[in-house]
Design an enzyme around this catalytic site. Structure first.
Site, PDB file in Angstrom:
ATOM      1  N   ARG A   6       3.897   3.120  -3.273  1.00 51.85           N
ATOM      2  CA  ARG A   6       3.189   2.353  -2.259  1.00 51.85           C
ATOM      3  C   ARG A   6       3.996   2.338  -0.964  1.00 51.85           C
ATOM      4  O   ARG A   6       5.233   2.350  -0.980  1.00 51.85           O
ATOM      5  CB  ARG A   6       2.953   0.913  -2.736  1.00 51.85           C
ATOM      6  CG  ARG A   6       2.053   0.122  -1.771  1.00 51.85           C
ATOM      7  CD  ARG A   6       1.938  -1.333  -2.146  1.00 51.85           C
ATOM      8  NE  ARG A   6       1.245  -2.064  -1.075  1.00 51.85           N
ATOM      9  CZ  ARG A   6       1.416  -3.343  -0.812  1.00 51.85           C
ATOM     10  NH1 ARG A   6       2.246  -4.078  -1.531  1.00 51.85           N
ATOM     11  NH2 ARG A   6       0.760  -3.912   0.188  1.00 51.85           N
ATOM     12  N   HIS A   7       3.303   2.291   0.153  1.00 48.16           N
ATOM     13  CA  HIS A   7       3.942   2.281   1.470  1.00 48.16           C
ATOM     14  C   HIS A   7       4.803   1.030   1.686  1.00 48.16           C
ATOM     15  O   HIS A   7       4.689   0.029   0.973  1.00 48.16           O
ATOM     16  CB  HIS A   7       2.879   2.352   2.572  1.00 48.16           C
ATOM     17  CG  HIS A   7       1.947   1.180   2.574  1.00 48.16           C
ATOM     18  ND1 HIS A   7       2.280  -0.045   3.120  1.00 48.16           N
ATOM     19  CD2 HIS A   7       0.694   1.036   2.087  1.00 48.16           C
ATOM     20  CE1 HIS A   7       1.283  -0.880   2.983  1.00 48.16           C
ATOM     21  NE2 HIS A   7       0.300  -0.253   2.349  1.00 48.16           N
ATOM     22  N   ARG A  11       1.032   4.106   7.758  1.00 48.38           N
ATOM     23  CA  ARG A  11       1.977   3.325   6.969  1.00 48.38           C
ATOM     24  C   ARG A  11       2.410   4.084   5.715  1.00 48.38           C
ATOM     25  O   ARG A  11       3.563   3.969   5.277  1.00 48.38           O
ATOM     26  CB  ARG A  11       1.386   1.958   6.610  1.00 48.38           C
ATOM     27  CG  ARG A  11       0.067   1.964   5.852  1.00 48.38           C
ATOM     28  CD  ARG A  11      -0.494   0.547   5.789  1.00 48.38           C
ATOM     29  NE  ARG A  11      -1.707   0.387   5.004  1.00 48.38           N
ATOM     30  CZ  ARG A  11      -2.936   0.544   5.461  1.00 48.38           C
ATOM     31  NH1 ARG A  11      -3.127   0.907   6.727  1.00 48.38           N
ATOM     32  NH2 ARG A  11      -3.991   0.344   4.675  1.00 48.38           N
ATOM     33  N   GLU A  50      -6.359   3.773   1.294  1.00 55.21           N
ATOM     34  CA  GLU A  50      -6.620   2.489   0.658  1.00 55.21           C
ATOM     35  C   GLU A  50      -8.125   2.257   0.511  1.00 55.21           C
ATOM     36  O   GLU A  50      -8.944   2.932   1.153  1.00 55.21           O
ATOM     37  CB  GLU A  50      -5.980   1.366   1.502  1.00 55.21           C
ATOM     38  CG  GLU A  50      -6.134  -0.044   0.958  1.00 55.21           C
ATOM     39  CD  GLU A  50      -5.547  -0.230  -0.433  1.00 55.21           C
ATOM     40  OE1 GLU A  50      -6.107   0.346  -1.389  1.00 55.21           O
ATOM     41  OE2 GLU A  50      -4.541  -0.965  -0.554  1.00 55.21           O
ATOM     42  N   HIS A  72      -1.435   3.464  -1.399  1.00 51.83           N
ATOM     43  CA  HIS A  72      -1.616   2.045  -1.098  1.00 51.83           C
ATOM     44  C   HIS A  72      -1.806   1.264  -2.387  1.00 51.83           C
ATOM     45  O   HIS A  72      -2.152   1.826  -3.425  1.00 51.83           O
ATOM     46  CB  HIS A  72      -2.820   1.876  -0.178  1.00 51.83           C
ATOM     47  CG  HIS A  72      -2.780   2.772   1.027  1.00 51.83           C
ATOM     48  ND1 HIS A  72      -2.313   2.359   2.251  1.00 51.83           N
ATOM     49  CD2 HIS A  72      -3.126   4.080   1.181  1.00 51.83           C
ATOM     50  CE1 HIS A  72      -2.377   3.368   3.109  1.00 51.83           C
ATOM     51  NE2 HIS A  72      -2.880   4.424   2.482  1.00 51.83           N
TER      52      HIS A  72
END
Length: 210
Positions: free
Chosen positions: A9-10, A59, A83, A145
């Protein structure tokens, strides 16, 4: 020898801190998020990944490029790793959503947003597509995400949809590890990389509760 996929995940964004639904809105990492990405890159580089692919949202892409800079790998981009789209909720806080849409909030179904099954299908299909390019013992890092990863992992594992909430959310720059077995993909680690802490994500309240 088995193919492995690390789903990362970012890093943190300002909207994570403010508990705003990000969805497809292209929010950058904040200073903390950039530091998280650098730390995760240093740890995951030891796994010697063969390939890195990222969501096209900045991101995630900036998080992926931190790992690419350490490993010397190029970062491929796949829009299917985005996302879950948040429709009318994007940019709103969790409190604003619960007040304005109490029924939809209870089901975590944003007006105009994406259905969880559609997200699970597009993300899992993207992971399969990129993993198919690996050698039998290869390692792919997918940078995406929170909700997208959780839903994609659940679909890859073949879990019935009613059991998807059994997988918790992921913290910023935490990851899940999948390994390809004889009967499909299996989950080896989930939300690894940090000590247990509250998860600020676009994912459902069930998945992010601590």
């Amino acid at each position: 020898m088995s193919r492995r996929v690390v789903c990362l995940r970012h890093g943190q964004t300002l909207w994570n801190v403010e508990r705003r639904f990000q969805g497809h809105t292209d929010i950058p990492l904040d200073e903390t998020g950039a530091a998280q990405a650098a730390r995760a890159a240093g740890l995951l580089a030891y796994l010697r990944p063969d390939m890195i692919v990222s969501s096209d949202l900045q991101r995630a892409l900036h998080t992926a490029r931190a790992l690419g800079g350490v490993t010397g790998l190029d970062v491929a981009v796949d829009k299917d790793l985005r996302e879950r789209g948040g429709g009318e909720w994007e940019g709103l806080t969790r409190e604003q959503i619960s007040t304005g849409w109490p029924r939809e909030f209870a089901d975590w179904e944003a007006p105009g947003g994406e259905d969880v099954a559609d997200v699970a299908e597009r993300v899992s299909a993207a992971v399969r597509r990129w993993a198919a390019r690996l050698e039998p013992d290869g390692l792919l890092v997918v940078v995406s995400h929170g909700a997208a990863i959780r839903l994609g992992v659940a679909r890859l594992m073949g879990l019935p949809q009613e059991h998807w909430p059994a997988l918790g959310g992921l913290g910023n720059c935490s990851w899940s590890v999948l390994e390809e077995g004889r009967k499909g993909w299996r989950l080896m680690e989930h939300n690894a990389g940090t000590l247990p802490e509250p998860v600020q994500s676009d994912d459902s309240p069930e998945a992010t509760r601590t």
